[in-house]
Design an enzyme around this catalytic site. Sequence first.
Site, PDB file in Angstrom:
ATOM      1  N   SER A   1       0.867  -1.189   0.000  1.00 31.77           N
ATOM      2  CA  SER A   1       0.000   0.000   0.000  1.00 31.77           C
ATOM      3  C   SER A   1       0.899   1.232   0.000  1.00 31.77           C
ATOM      4  O   SER A   1       2.061   1.168   0.435  1.00 31.77           O
ATOM      5  CB  SER A   1      -0.857  -0.021   1.268  1.00 31.77           C
ATOM      6  OG  SER A   1      -1.372   1.260   1.550  1.00 31.77           O
TER       7      SER A   1
ATOM      8  N   TYR B   1      -1.774  -0.923  10.696  1.00 29.34           N
ATOM      9  CA  TYR B   1      -1.989  -1.285   9.286  1.00 29.34           C
ATOM     10  C   TYR B   1      -0.800  -0.817   8.437  1.00 29.34           C
ATOM     11  O   TYR B   1      -0.219  -1.585   7.668  1.00 29.34           O
ATOM     12  CB  TYR B   1      -3.287  -0.668   8.765  1.00 29.34           C
ATOM     13  CG  TYR B   1      -3.482  -0.888   7.271  1.00 29.34           C
ATOM     14  CD1 TYR B   1      -3.914  -2.121   6.788  1.00 29.34           C
ATOM     15  CD2 TYR B   1      -3.231   0.127   6.346  1.00 29.34           C
ATOM     16  CE1 TYR B   1      -4.072  -2.336   5.415  1.00 29.34           C
ATOM     17  CE2 TYR B   1      -3.386  -0.076   4.979  1.00 29.34           C
ATOM     18  CZ  TYR B   1      -3.815  -1.309   4.524  1.00 29.34           C
ATOM     19  OH  TYR B   1      -3.964  -1.520   3.175  1.00 29.34           O
TER      20      TYR B   1
HETATM   21  N1  LIG Z   1      -8.927  -0.576  -0.760  1.00 30.01           N
HETATM   22  C1  LIG Z   1      -7.876   0.223  -0.617  1.00 30.01           C
HETATM   23  O1  LIG Z   1      -8.008   1.467  -0.543  1.00 30.01           O
HETATM   24  C2  LIG Z   1      -6.475  -0.368  -0.554  1.00 30.01           C
HETATM   25  C3  LIG Z   1      -5.384   0.480  -0.735  1.00 30.01           C
HETATM   26  C4  LIG Z   1      -4.097  -0.045  -0.675  1.00 30.01           C
HETATM   27  C5  LIG Z   1      -3.912  -1.399  -0.454  1.00 30.01           C
HETATM   28  N2  LIG Z   1      -4.992  -2.205  -0.285  1.00 30.01           N
HETATM   29  C6  LIG Z   1      -4.741  -3.642  -0.033  1.00 30.01           C
HETATM   30  O2  LIG Z   1      -5.342  -4.387  -1.087  1.00 30.01           O
HETATM   31  C7  LIG Z   1      -5.686  -5.688  -0.603  1.00 30.01           C
HETATM   32  C8  LIG Z   1      -7.119  -5.992  -1.013  1.00 30.01           C
HETATM   33  O3  LIG Z   1      -7.946  -4.989  -0.463  1.00 30.01           O
HETATM   34  P1  LIG Z   1      -9.425  -4.698  -0.982  1.00 30.01           P
HETATM   35  O4  LIG Z   1      -9.590  -3.238  -1.051  1.00 30.01           O
HETATM   36  O5  LIG Z   1      -9.741  -5.536  -2.161  1.00 30.01           O
HETATM   37  O6  LIG Z   1     -10.228  -5.210   0.301  1.00 30.01           O
HETATM   38  P2  LIG Z   1     -11.611  -5.986   0.439  1.00 30.01           P
HETATM   39  O7  LIG Z   1     -12.559  -5.555  -0.628  1.00 30.01           O
HETATM   40  O8  LIG Z   1     -11.985  -5.840   1.870  1.00 30.01           O
HETATM   41  O9  LIG Z   1     -11.208  -7.504   0.128  1.00 30.01           O
HETATM   42  C9  LIG Z   1     -10.422  -8.227   1.040  1.00 30.01           C
HETATM   43  C10 LIG Z   1     -10.328  -9.653   0.569  1.00 30.01           C
HETATM   44  O10 LIG Z   1      -9.602 -10.386   1.569  1.00 30.01           O
HETATM   45  C11 LIG Z   1     -10.372 -11.508   1.952  1.00 30.01           C
HETATM   46  N3  LIG Z   1     -10.179 -11.831   3.355  1.00 30.01           N
HETATM   47  C12 LIG Z   1     -10.323 -10.993   4.423  1.00 30.01           C
HETATM   48  N4  LIG Z   1     -10.128 -11.670   5.553  1.00 30.01           N
HETATM   49  C13 LIG Z   1      -9.859 -12.961   5.196  1.00 30.01           C
HETATM   50  C14 LIG Z   1      -9.619 -14.148   5.924  1.00 30.01           C
HETATM   51  N5  LIG Z   1      -9.598 -14.165   7.252  1.00 30.01           N
HETATM   52  N6  LIG Z   1      -9.416 -15.294   5.242  1.00 30.01           N
HETATM   53  C15 LIG Z   1      -9.450 -15.304   3.880  1.00 30.01           C
HETATM   54  N7  LIG Z   1      -9.676 -14.218   3.137  1.00 30.01           N
HETATM   55  C16 LIG Z   1      -9.890 -13.059   3.801  1.00 30.01           C
HETATM   56  C17 LIG Z   1     -11.824 -11.106   1.690  1.00 30.01           C
HETATM   57  O11 LIG Z   1     -12.622 -12.242   1.420  1.00 30.01           O
HETATM   58  P3  LIG Z   1     -13.701 -12.900   2.424  1.00 30.01           P
HETATM   59  O12 LIG Z   1     -14.327 -11.805   3.214  1.00 30.01           O
HETATM   60  O13 LIG Z   1     -14.614 -13.615   1.475  1.00 30.01           O
HETATM   61  O14 LIG Z   1     -12.889 -13.849   3.249  1.00 30.01           O
HETATM   62  C18 LIG Z   1     -11.676 -10.296   0.403  1.00 30.01           C
HETATM   63  O15 LIG Z   1     -11.678 -11.146  -0.717  1.00 30.01           O
HETATM   64  C19 LIG Z   1      -5.447  -5.661   0.897  1.00 30.01           C
HETATM   65  O16 LIG Z   1      -4.227  -6.273   1.204  1.00 30.01           O
HETATM   66  C20 LIG Z   1      -5.383  -4.180   1.226  1.00 30.01           C
HETATM   67  O17 LIG Z   1      -4.591  -3.925   2.362  1.00 30.01           O
HETATM   68  C21 LIG Z   1      -6.269  -1.736  -0.336  1.00 30.01           C
END
Ligand SMILES: NC(=O)c1ccc[n+]([C@@H]2O[C@H](COP(=O)([O-])OP(=O)(O)OC[C@H]3O[C@@H](n4cnc5c(N)ncnc54)[C@H](OP(=O)(O)O)[C@@H]3O)[C@@H](O)[C@H]2O)c1
Length: 274
Positions: free
Chosen positions: A144, A157
């Site tokens: 990130s 985080y």
């Molecule tokens: N969104 C942002 O602004 C942003 C910015 C920078 C970096 N990121 C990074 O990008 C990555 C993806 O983020 P996102 O925005 O796509 O988030 P998201 O929409 O909340 O998706 C998170 C994913 O992780 C899975 N997950 C969460 N807890 C889990 C567990 N205990 N076991 C297995 N799977 C789990 C969720 O699936 P289930 O709930 O089905 O398990 C979901 O598929 C993360 O690493 C985040 O830190 C996000």
Amino acid sequence: MERMHDRGYALITGASQGLGAALATELAGHGFGVLLVARSAQALQEVARQAGALNGGRAHVLTADLFAPGAVEQVADRVHGLNVPLTCVVNNAGQGLWGRFDGLGLGDQLRMMHLNMDVPVELTHRLLPLLKGAKRAYVLNVSSMTAYTALATMAVYGGSKAFLLRWSRALRAELAGTGVSVTAVCPGSIITGFTARAGMQAMDDLARKFGSGPGPVAASAVKAMLKGKAEVVPGLLNRITAKAQGWLPDSLNEKVANGIYLKRLPPEEKGQAG
Ligand SMILES: NC(=O)c1ccc[n+]([C@@H]2O[C@H](COP(=O)([O-])OP(=O)(O)OC[C@H]3O[C@@H](n4cnc5c(N)ncnc54)[C@H](OP(=O)(O)O)[C@@H]3O)[C@@H](O)[C@H]2O)c1
């Protein structure tokens, strides 16, 4: 897009929604079979259907709760048991928590650290022998932009994402010459369910204004990965911001970023911060 050919299989954690689902379809479009990991079985089946339409049906769902003890070992054992040519591991599953460090639950923060750091380390360690057996293979770590600047209200985080970036760079150097290339992607705001799950609705207006959909972020990440790049910040504005942060002193970057984030804390928490 280049002509699609069979590139082996990519395992993607957190593939049920958001960036992980976009990475799965992007990789399928580039010729990877996909192994999809998350908790939500139904959502994973839908992503498998979409990815399978792009790569000739090579999509498997591996439902797992990565918070659970032993879950990563079970996932790795299932991958070994599938006997498919694994050529890519995408460490995407991650969680955010927004608020003051002492206002957030300790257990919640420790669980987040486990998901964001221990899970990628364990999964990669367990699957690296398979990757090393391929002529060309990839590890894609989803960090990130918070990895570049210590950030009040996201102290743990941001620390977890800084760990992921440093680990990624070092692993890349260690694996040079093995055929396994390691890439870190450092996105800014992505419009997914992440902010709601992190309890950071107070930042939603900024995320909507400056954020991007998961599709372009996934495309940029996979492009950098296939080119063998060490690191990518998707989006021109984010790239300029990251470059500028590199030139400025950390103390100034942190003062500006902390000001923006602390200002949006609810009044009762802001009082403590001041
Ligand atoms: N969104 C942002 O602004 C942003 C910015 C920078 C970096 N990121 C990074 O990008 C990555 C993806 O983020 P996102 O925005 O796509 O988030 P998201 O929409 O909340 O998706 C998170 C994913 O992780 C899975 N997950 C969460 N807890 C889990 C567990 N205990 N076991 C297995 N799977 C789990 C969720 O699936 P289930 O709930 O089905 O398990 C979901 O598929 C993360 O690493 C985040 O830190 C996000």
